[in-house]
Design a protein around this motif. Structure first.
Motif, PDB file in Angstrom:
ATOM      1  N   GLU A 147      52.843 109.466 -25.556  1.00  0.00           N
ATOM      2  CA  GLU A 147      54.288 109.289 -25.568  1.00  0.00           C
ATOM      3  C   GLU A 147      55.012 110.629 -25.616  1.00  0.00           C
ATOM      4  O   GLU A 147      54.601 111.552 -26.323  1.00  0.00           O
ATOM      5  N   GLU A 199      58.054 111.696 -27.171  1.00  0.00           N
ATOM      6  CA  GLU A 199      58.859 111.085 -28.233  1.00  0.00           C
ATOM      7  C   GLU A 199      60.314 111.553 -28.168  1.00  0.00           C
ATOM      8  O   GLU A 199      60.610 112.665 -27.724  1.00  0.00           O
ATOM      9  N   GLY A 242      57.358 101.918 -27.351  1.00  0.00           N
ATOM     10  CA  GLY A 242      56.886 101.536 -26.020  1.00  0.00           C
ATOM     11  C   GLY A 242      55.578 100.780 -26.103  1.00  0.00           C
ATOM     12  O   GLY A 242      54.689 101.154 -26.872  1.00  0.00           O
ATOM     13  N   LYS A 278      51.940  99.533 -24.895  1.00  0.00           N
ATOM     14  CA  LYS A 278      50.835 100.136 -24.149  1.00  0.00           C
ATOM     15  C   LYS A 278      49.769  99.080 -23.845  1.00  0.00           C
ATOM     16  O   LYS A 278      49.594  98.109 -24.580  1.00  0.00           O
ATOM     17  N   GLN A 294      50.929 106.891 -29.700  1.00  0.00           N
ATOM     18  CA  GLN A 294      52.304 106.417 -29.756  1.00  0.00           C
ATOM     19  C   GLN A 294      52.776 106.302 -31.202  1.00  0.00           C
ATOM     20  O   GLN A 294      51.971 106.270 -32.138  1.00  0.00           O
ATOM     21  N   PHE A 307      63.354 100.936 -28.476  1.00  0.00           N
ATOM     22  CA  PHE A 307      62.974 101.425 -27.156  1.00  0.00           C
ATOM     23  C   PHE A 307      63.552 102.803 -26.847  1.00  0.00           C
ATOM     24  O   PHE A 307      62.914 103.618 -26.203  1.00  0.00           O
ATOM     25  N   LEU A 333      61.834 106.567 -27.162  1.00  0.00           N
ATOM     26  CA  LEU A 333      60.794 107.024 -26.246  1.00  0.00           C
ATOM     27  C   LEU A 333      61.468 107.575 -24.996  1.00  0.00           C
ATOM     28  O   LEU A 333      62.236 106.871 -24.338  1.00  0.00           O
ATOM     29  N   GLY A 388      59.617 108.976 -22.445  1.00  0.00           N
ATOM     30  CA  GLY A 388      58.713 108.636 -21.356  1.00  0.00           C
ATOM     31  C   GLY A 388      57.277 108.778 -21.804  1.00  0.00           C
ATOM     32  O   GLY A 388      56.977 108.761 -23.009  1.00  0.00           O
ATOM     33  N   ASN A 389      56.385 108.943 -20.851  1.00  0.00           N
ATOM     34  CA  ASN A 389      54.959 109.069 -21.149  1.00  0.00           C
ATOM     35  C   ASN A 389      54.326 110.118 -20.244  1.00  0.00           C
ATOM     36  O   ASN A 389      54.710 110.266 -19.074  1.00  0.00           O
ATOM     37  N   ARG A 409      60.569 106.458 -19.419  1.00  0.00           N
ATOM     38  CA  ARG A 409      60.283 105.173 -20.055  1.00  0.00           C
ATOM     39  C   ARG A 409      60.625 104.030 -19.092  1.00  0.00           C
ATOM     40  O   ARG A 409      61.600 104.088 -18.339  1.00  0.00           O
TER      41      ARG A 409
END
Length: 437
Positions: free
Chosen positions: A38, A40, A90, A92, A100, A132, A135, A137-138, A418
């Motif tokens: 993540e 963050e 998020g 997973k 995360q 939500f 986050l 993104g990843n 995200r």
């Protein structure tokens, strides 16, 4: 464009952007080959902050082969607390190595239990649970096993750059995980709910079987579909199908004969899964909007008259849409908006249609109406009771990324904002069956 695979068309995806054969191969041969970290976006307080003011413990979990819902169910069981005490930024997938953040209400850091194939590191406290927006993104590190046509990677990348006006880009479809990786039925359930058919929704959840399921599960689903014998079905449904068994227990308790009984049974699902059902219906319609836009050859990286354009905000190296700042493209402002779009300062969006959605003018609105007509719904259909209600929102239709590649083994490294799916990106390269994604 190439036509999508039949199993992708079930979830509303009709096309590949790239015109070249895929490299083939498979993902997730080992959970460690699909790594997700993540990015963050939350300012938590130090771990020693006053727990009476900051009631929520924030911890970073590393999970091997655990999906988010199964992990939180296991954790809540160990701690003997309701599962809704645990929140996350998020969701997973299971067959992966993921890192995360989670929040846990009224818990001491030393109370976190040992759970196989997990590590949990307390990192701070908050005065609220995670949600939500925490986050950005990843980051993904993904190995492809047994690729066949590696020589096509460069040509596929060029196709994706051309689609995005110079940057590697792809349609921001919802991936198959949104609809159920083994049993893609959540959108069917959600569409039944939006039509007010609670029995259809319930039986779709309980009784729709797929060949990818274990034989005993298929037999149990076939029985409940054909007999509506709730007690007999409960005796046959495997113990690990917690949600279905809870529904059957509810049906036994209420009698299971009325639309209200069926709705009550569906409401035994955890809060996040109830929300998911309506969202899956909206996601399917969104996928259809994108596929229909591609059919009509309307660009994704620049706006056409009638599009809603959201301005962007950079967060931790990712451009995220600010849906509170949007404009409808008209003949007067189109050139100005497209300048923002070409400078990565904005996104073209499409609606996640809900009860407060107003369809767009022009061609975009015609496409939205076509997608709704296909499923027999209107925006007002999403004016639903309880957690099934949805007002609607906006979502970018295009995702861009910077890709790094390594060979031996073939490894894709990239960041996504995200809500965007790594498998939707990599499908353009692999073009493998969903069972290998």
């Amino acid at each position: 464009m190439l036509s999508s695979l039949p199993e992708e068309q079930i979830i509303g995806i009709d096309h590949f952007i790239s015109n070249h054969a895929g490299v083939g191969g498979s993902l997730r041969n080992n959970p460690e080959d699909f790594q997700v970290y993540e990015i963050e976006n939350v300012d938590y307080k130090p771990l020693n902050s006053d727990p009476s003011t900051y009631q929520y413990l924030i911890f970073r979990a590393t999970l091997l082969n655990w999906d988010t819902n199964s992990f939180t169910r296991e954790l809540s069981s160990h701690l003997d607390v309701p599962q809704n005490y645990i929140s996350w930024a998020g969701t997973k997938d299971k067959r992966a190595f993921t890192t995360q953040l989670f929040s846990l209400k009224n818990t001491h850091p030393l109370s976190l239990p040992p759970i196989p194939d997990t590590t949990m590191q307390p990192v701070g406290r908050l005065g609220r649970n995670l949600y939500f927006g925490d986050l950005a993104g990843n980051h993904f590190e993904i190995i492809v096993h047994n690729p066949a046509e590696v020589s096509n990677i460069s040509a596929i990348t060029d196709d994706l750059k051309n689609f995005g006006g110079g940057t590697v880009s792809f349609p921001n479809y919802f991936g198959h995980q949104r609809f159920g990786s083994i049993r893609p039925i959540t959108h069917h359930v959600g569409l039944y709910i939006a039509r007010g058919d609670w029995e259809g929704a319930l039986m779709s959840y309980l009784g729709s079987s797929y060949a990818s399921e274990p034989e005993e599960t298929q037999e149990a689903r076939s029985l409940v579909q054909s007999t509506r014998d709730w007690e007999l079905s409960l005796s046959l449904f495997p113990k690990w199908l917690h949600y279905e068994r809870n529904m059957l227990k509810s049906l036994i308790h209420t009698g299971g004969k009325t639309e209200q009984d069926y709705r009550i049974a569906l409401e035994t699902l955890p809060r996040n899964l109830q929300l998911l059902l309506t969202h899956a219906a909206q996601s399917y319609i969104f996928n259809r909007i994108l596929s229909l836009r591609l059919d009509k050859k309307i660009p994704f990286h620049i706006a056409t008259v009638g599009d809603t354009v959201c301005f962007s905000k950079p967060i931790h190296g990712l451009n995220l849409p600010d849906i509170t700042k949007s404009q409808t493209a008209t003949s007067k402002n189109l050139n100005s908006l497209n300048r923002h779009l070409t400078r990565n300062r904005a996104f073209v969006t499409a609606p996640l249609i809900g009860s407060e959605t107003t369809l767009s003018p022009g061609y975009p609105g015609e496409i939205e109406q076509m997608a709704l007509t296909e499923v027999g719904l209107s925006p007002s259909s999403f004016d639903l009771p309880g957690l099934f209600n949805s007002f609607g929102s906006l979502r970018p239709i295009l995702t861009t990324t910077q890709l790094e590649l390594q060979e031996n083994p073939l490894t894709f490294s990239f960041d996504l904002p995200r809500g965007s799916y790594a498998t939707v990106f990599l499908r353009e390269y692999l073009k493998s069956p969903l069972s290998q994604m």
